[in-house]
Write an enzyme that holds these catalytic residues in place. Structure first.
Site, PDB file in Angstrom:
ATOM      1  N   LYS A 151      40.433  39.528  41.798  1.00  0.00           N
ATOM      2  CA  LYS A 151      40.127  40.363  42.960  1.00  0.00           C
ATOM      3  C   LYS A 151      41.380  40.565  43.817  1.00  0.00           C
ATOM      4  O   LYS A 151      42.302  39.617  43.945  1.00  0.00           O
ATOM      5  CB  LYS A 151      39.203  39.424  44.000  1.00  0.00           C
ATOM      6  CG  LYS A 151      38.595  40.471  45.341  1.00  0.00           C
ATOM      7  CD  LYS A 151      37.733  39.602  46.108  1.00  0.00           C
ATOM      8  CE  LYS A 151      37.143  40.298  47.232  1.00  0.00           C
ATOM      9  NZ  LYS A 151      36.029  39.501  48.013  1.00  0.00           N
ATOM     10  N   SER A 163      32.087  42.065  48.780  1.00  0.00           N
ATOM     11  CA  SER A 163      33.151  42.743  48.894  1.00  0.00           C
ATOM     12  C   SER A 163      33.887  42.723  47.455  1.00  0.00           C
ATOM     13  O   SER A 163      35.255  43.373  47.142  1.00  0.00           O
ATOM     14  CB  SER A 163      34.289  42.376  49.882  1.00  0.00           C
ATOM     15  OG  SER A 163      34.509  40.940  49.972  1.00  0.00           O
ATOM     16  N   SER A 181      29.894  37.629  49.132  1.00  0.00           N
ATOM     17  CA  SER A 181      30.701  38.677  48.550  1.00  0.00           C
ATOM     18  C   SER A 181      30.851  38.219  46.905  1.00  0.00           C
ATOM     19  O   SER A 181      31.493  39.135  46.336  1.00  0.00           O
ATOM     20  CB  SER A 181      32.287  38.799  49.197  1.00  0.00           C
ATOM     21  OG  SER A 181      32.007  39.350  50.582  1.00  0.00           O
TER      22      SER A 181
END
Length: 480
Positions: free
Chosen positions: A86, A160, A184
């Site tokens: 990420k 996310s 997330s």
């Protein structure tokens, strides 16, 4: 020389003090001496780190990767795993933007979790797309373009950690590293049909990770199987001198071996509130999964966690207040025991001066900084009072059961734009955010579908008891 008496007086009034000219001058001189003494201490040089090679833009059809790269020699127990990371976790030599078009930063050192993966033989193959500053639950707030759900192209992948989930779902990697503040990791796991693991709070180092809300943030994994997620968690967890907050944990070391173990000695509690908020199809599918666990010998009970009802507004204030404080201080999070380099702080300071954040980050930063300054902190204190009640209720539930279960998401993946057009945005957090607030480990594992869209089953264990969650999740996985 010291600080100007007028400056000292202004600071003193913050605490209700009125200073004489002499007192202000003396205190200003003392402050200057403290500052000089601190600046004379030279921090030790950072240990050398290997930068990624072959860095190039990501071009996959799902927009999962911002950048592709190569880091790691593939020798060790994780040599069979490719990893996407990420965009808020530092990989040396690869641009880290936190999903924002206004950030232009290349880390010189990798995060601790990256170093541990590489040392264990995993190969880092790229940095993945994300909602800007992790402020999103659908994957639609990515400054680098929205992420496509490989299992349902017209539906959101979840956020996310959207790019990491999509990369796993598409078979581009076995593992996606991500973060979880309100869900997330688990939200995109459920919407994209992969495994998502949020570990016990602060059992995994956040060194080299950019916080959204420090008291809620967890670094964890998305994976193609429960066992692979557990193998990675075994490697990345544990105390880290760069993040002293990890020293309070004694993480499990036998997580992966729990996959496939019998579950007939376990008792699982169905969370009444977690089931009640779910759409009918999702609720029925999760009930099927629980019945299947019962067929494997698991004892089933029903438990109540009343504070889960209506919790999301208070959760959102915790997140917002901590994010606004973090952003306003150019990335300093006082008292958390972790953080990143001065060069990262300089990058954030420049971004604040430019004021070019995306619409959602702009909105959340302004609203929450306004609430912080104008409410005097009473809303934040209220959230902690409710948070303590939630922790007590969950602890009481665990007196009768070994794990808790409910739908990860109350609905299947919505179509693009649907969440922002309805009141369903808070509902995306209803079953995941509570366990960021309590810090318990939680796994989302795919089971069945509704109208062809994946459903996630969430299993929550006691603090530090990831092996129990893995035992149950791998059993659900085998029945899917």
């Amino acid at each position: 020389m010291g600080y100007e008496p007028s400056v000292v007086r202004t600071v003193a009034r913050t605490f209700g003090f009125e200073l004489t000219e002499t007192d202000a001058r003396v205190l200003g001189e003392s402050a200057a001496r403290y500052e000089q003494a601190a600046r004379e201490v030279t921090p030790p040089a950072e240990p050398s780190t290997t930068a990624a090679s072959d860095v190039r833009p990501g071009t996959d059809e799902f927009n999962a990767f911002n950048y592709r790269c190569s880091l790691g020699d593939g020798e060790g127990p994780l040599a069979d795993l490719d990893v996407g990371v990420k965009d808020n976790i530092a990989v040396a030599g690869v641009p880290m933007t936190c999903g924002s078009s206004t950030i232009d930063y290349v880390p010189e050192r990798s995060a601790t979790v990256i170093e541990r993966l590489v040392d264990a033989g995993a190969t880092i193959v790229g940095v993945t797309n994300m909602d800007e500053f992790a402020y999103g639950s659908t994957g639609e707030y990515c400054a680098h373009g929205r992420v496509i759900n490989p299992n349902a192209p017209d539906h959101v992948p979840g956020g996310s950690s959207s790019g990491s989930a999509a990369a796993v779902a598409a078979g581009l990697v076995e593992i996606g590293l991500g973060s979880d503040t309100g869900g997330s990791l688990r939200m995109p796991a459920a919407f994209s049909g992969v495994v998502g693991v949020k570990p016990t709070h602060r059992s995994v180092s956040r060194d080299g990770f950019v916080d959204l809300a420090p008291s809620l943030d967890h670094v964890g994994t998305l994976a193609n199987t429960v066992e692979n997620a557990a193998r990675v968690l075994e490697v990345i967890n544990g105390p880290d001198p760069r993040d002293p907050s990890t020293f309070g944990q004694t993480p499990a070391t036998d997580i992966a071996s729990a996959a496939g173990e019998p579950v007939d000695d376990l008792t699982v509690g169905i969370i009444k509130e977690g089931m009640a908020v779910a759409d009918e199809g999702v609720r029925e599918t999760v009930a099927e999964a629980v019945d299947a666990l019962g067929d494997r010998g698991v004892s089933i009970k029903h438990v109540a966690v009343p504070t889960m009802d209506g919790l999301v507004p208070l959760f959102s204030h915790v997140t917002g207040a901590e994010f606004a404080a973090f952003l306003a201080a150019n990335g300093v999070s006082y008292g958390t025991g972790s953080g990143y380099s001065e060069s990262w702080r300089e990058e954030l300071a420049g971004a604040n001066e430019r004021g070019e954040y995306g619409e959602r980050v702009r909105e959340m930063a302004i609203i929450n900084q306004l609430l912080r300054t104008e409410t005097g902190g009473d809303l934040y204190v209220r959230t902690w009072e409710v948070r303590r009640a939630l922790c007590a209720e969950v602890a009481a539930a665990f007196e009768a059961v070994d794990a808790l279960v409910c739908p990860t998401m109350p609905m299947v993946a919505p179509e693009y734009g649907a969440v922002g057009q309805t009141d369903s945005a808070p509902m995306t957090l209803a079953n995941t955010a509570p366990f960021d607030m309590t810090g318990h480990p939680a796994i989302s594992v795919p089971y069945g579908d509704v109208d062809g869209l994946p459903v996630g089953v969430q299993l929550v264990a006691r603090w530090g008891d990831e092996p129990t969650a893995v035992r149950l999740a791998s059993t659900v996985e085998s029945l899917n």
